[in-house]
Scaffold this active site. Structure first.
Site, PDB file in Angstrom:
ATOM      1  N   ASP A  39       0.818  -1.234   0.000  1.00 18.16           N
ATOM      2  CA  ASP A  39       0.000   0.000   0.000  1.00 18.16           C
ATOM      3  C   ASP A  39       0.844   1.274   0.000  1.00 18.16           C
ATOM      4  OD1 ASP A  39       0.607  -0.257   2.756  1.00 18.16           O
ATOM      5  OD2 ASP A  39      -1.454   0.134   3.437  1.00 18.16           O
ATOM      6  N   SER A 129      -6.689  -4.851  12.577  1.00 16.19           N
ATOM      7  CA  SER A 129      -6.907  -3.410  12.399  1.00 16.19           C
ATOM      8  C   SER A 129      -7.872  -2.769  13.381  1.00 16.19           C
ATOM      9  CB  SER A 129      -7.413  -3.128  10.980  1.00 16.19           C
ATOM     10  OG  SER A 129      -6.334  -2.853  10.174  1.00 16.19           O
ATOM     11  N   SER A 131      -7.060  -0.581  15.509  1.00 14.92           N
ATOM     12  CA  SER A 131      -6.772   0.862  15.617  1.00 14.92           C
ATOM     13  C   SER A 131      -7.396   1.646  14.464  1.00 14.92           C
ATOM     14  CB  SER A 131      -5.264   1.125  15.708  1.00 14.92           C
ATOM     15  OG  SER A 131      -4.560   0.321  14.822  1.00 14.92           O
ATOM     16  N   ASP A 176      -5.974  -0.036   5.474  1.00 11.18           N
ATOM     17  CA  ASP A 176      -6.885  -0.416   6.561  1.00 11.18           C
ATOM     18  C   ASP A 176      -8.050   0.565   6.675  1.00 11.18           C
ATOM     19  OD1 ASP A 176      -4.972  -2.326   6.901  1.00 11.18           O
ATOM     20  OD2 ASP A 176      -4.108  -1.447   8.706  1.00 11.18           O
ATOM     21  N   TYR A 226       8.075  -1.877  11.439  1.00  8.81           N
ATOM     22  CA  TYR A 226       7.242  -1.414  10.325  1.00  8.81           C
ATOM     23  C   TYR A 226       7.878  -0.185   9.680  1.00  8.81           C
ATOM     24  CZ  TYR A 226       3.082  -0.118   7.687  1.00  8.81           C
ATOM     25  OH  TYR A 226       2.211   0.187   6.669  1.00  8.81           O
TER      26      TYR A 226
HETATM   27  C1  GLA Z   1      -0.547  -2.569   8.420  1.00  9.98           C
HETATM   28  C2  GLA Z   1      -0.670  -1.153   7.874  1.00  9.98           C
HETATM   29  C3  GLA Z   1      -1.127  -1.162   6.424  1.00  9.98           C
HETATM   30  C4  GLA Z   1      -0.272  -2.089   5.560  1.00  9.98           C
HETATM   31  C5  GLA Z   1      -0.089  -3.446   6.239  1.00  9.98           C
HETATM   32  C6  GLA Z   1       0.907  -4.312   5.518  1.00  9.98           C
HETATM   33  O1  GLA Z   1      -1.804  -3.178   8.459  1.00  9.98           O
HETATM   34  O2  GLA Z   1      -1.581  -0.411   8.658  1.00  9.98           O
HETATM   35  O3  GLA Z   1      -1.123   0.154   5.918  1.00  9.98           O
HETATM   36  O4  GLA Z   1       0.950  -1.501   5.245  1.00  9.98           O
HETATM   37  O5  GLA Z   1       0.338  -3.320   7.593  1.00  9.98           O
HETATM   38  O6  GLA Z   1       0.400  -4.677   4.282  1.00  9.98           O
END
Ligand code: GLA
Length: 392
Positions: A39, A129, A131, A176, A226
């Site tokens: 993304d 997700s 958050s 997300d 990350y």
């Molecule tokens: C998390 C991030 C997303 C994406 C994923 C990995 O969920 O919030 O934006 O980068 O990791 O694909």
């Protein structure tokens, strides 16, 4: 007593009373079917919203304070609408709604005091997700209650991402927030993260079912790792751009990655991103052609790439996914989301579900000493005002 009645009772316990002025909302969690770490590299993702998520009740109060409470946690945070709103460690999850309040105030929205109760059933820290769901839910609730304009969900998703990047400090992409805002029942979403063009694809798996598998491994170092992966991707783009101008890593070819990146770590990271982007398009084509087996193989290839080239899985996710591959009825499995713990997903023949879960559990426990949880994934719609069936 239905579950909504229970939530109303809890609202009364927190705020002294409950009445019909309280509006009800729901935001789902998500699974990403394929397209991981593409993304923020301008590529494709293929997520779907799920039936688990966060419910919210909001009732205006006569003051200038937003009172934030949750049935999942003791924390109680009051936010004054007349003072600067800032991030504070001790405010924990309430920093997400605070970031939204700050953003809406900065945009001049006429917010008023209100009481908000949250209640979620997303497994905590599982990478589904929660958050982003909290951000999207709060933005949607406040705008529905205090703004007369129709809400543009794409703009809402963009704002939530910005709050997560700038107020929370996680350099995440748009995936997300976008799927949580815009998901549809029984549809997965093919999203071009560069242009935000998107398509809803019927999620028909024939005799197979999508199973969410939780490692129950607390995610550690997620934010720093990350952000480090993100920097590595940016570094790869900078080098590749010396050869040919690129806006993002997904515009590079695999041949360019192999020949122009001499640093072995950057080469692996870029190889994952470029190959994963291609896999998304192949997976969507397979699904549309009714070729669930090919879809499953691409999920498995995605996991290998995330494990070997992008290095974001970890021993628990690898064990869970590898036992899934070997278990009855499974035609593909991979980690989902940011990794480093959290959840994986598997495609399993519905007739083999019990045997599958049993066998994966035994193997996973033997290797990790932990117990996994399994949940059927029901593909649901995005954020909404909730009139019916809490907990359905
Ligand atoms: C998390 C991030 C997303 C994406 C994923 C990995 O969920 O919030 O934006 O980068 O990791 O694909």
């Amino acid at each position: 007593m239905n579950a909504f009645a229970e939530l109303e009772e809890k609202f009364a316990a927190h705020f002294g009373s409950y009445d019909q002025r309280a509006a009800r909302f729901f935001a789902p969690g998500r699974v990403n079917l394929i397209g991981e770490y593409t993304d923020f590299n301008g590529g494709y993702v293929f997520p779907a919203a799920v039936s688990y998520g966060i419910w919210g009740l909001l009732r205006p109060n006569p003051g200038r304070v937003v009172r934030l409470r949750s049935t999942n946690d003791e924390l109680a945070v009051d936010v004054s609408l007349d003072e600067p709103v800032s991030w504070r460690r001790e405010d924990g999850w309430a920093n997400y709604p605070k970031g939204i309040i700050r953003d809406l105030l900065a945009k001049g929205l006429a917010l008023q005091g209100c009481d908000i109760l949250y209640s979620g059933n997303l497994p905590a820290g599982a990478g589904l997700s929660s958050s982003a769901a909290m951000l999207v839910l709060t933005a949607y609730m406040l705008r529905t209650c205090f703004e007369s304009r129709v809400i543009d969900l794409v703009t809402l998703a963009q704002t939530c991402r910005q709050v997560e990047n700038e107020f929370i400090g996680v350099n995440c992409g748009i995936m997300d927030h976008f799927i949580i805002a815009k998901g549809r029942p029984d549809r997965a979403l093919l999203l071009d993260c560069n242009t935000l063009e998107h398509d809803y694809i019927p999620f028909d798996l024939g005799k197979y079912r999508l199973v969410i598998m939780n490692t129950n491994k607390k995610r550690e170092l997620t934010e720093s790792k990350y952000n480090e992966r993100r920097q590595q991707c940016d570094a790869a783009v900078a080098i590749l751009s010396q050869h040919r101008p690129l806006q993002n890593l997904c515009q590079a070819t695999l041949a360019e990655v192999e020949t122009l990146l001499s640093d072995p770590v950057l080469r692996k990271r870029a190889r994952h991103v470029v190959s994963e982007n291609q896999r998304v398009l192949e997976a969507v084509a397979a699904l549309q052609a009714g070729n669930t087996a090919a879809f499953g193989r691409l999920m498995t290839a995605s996991h290998c790439s995330l494990r070997d080239d992008f290095a974001v899985s970890g021993p628990e996710l690898d064990a869970l996914v590898e036992y899934a591959w070997a278990a009855p009825g499974c035609i593909g499995a991979r980690m989902t989301g940011a990794g480093f713990g959290g959840c994986a997903i598997a495609l399993v023949d519905h007739q083999d579900l019990q045997a599958f879960m049993q066998q994966v559990q035994i193997g996973y426990q033997a290797v990790t000493g932990r117990s996994a949880d399994f949940y059927p994934a029901i593909i649901a719609g995005g954020v909404k005002s909730e009139e019916a069936a809490y907990g359905s």
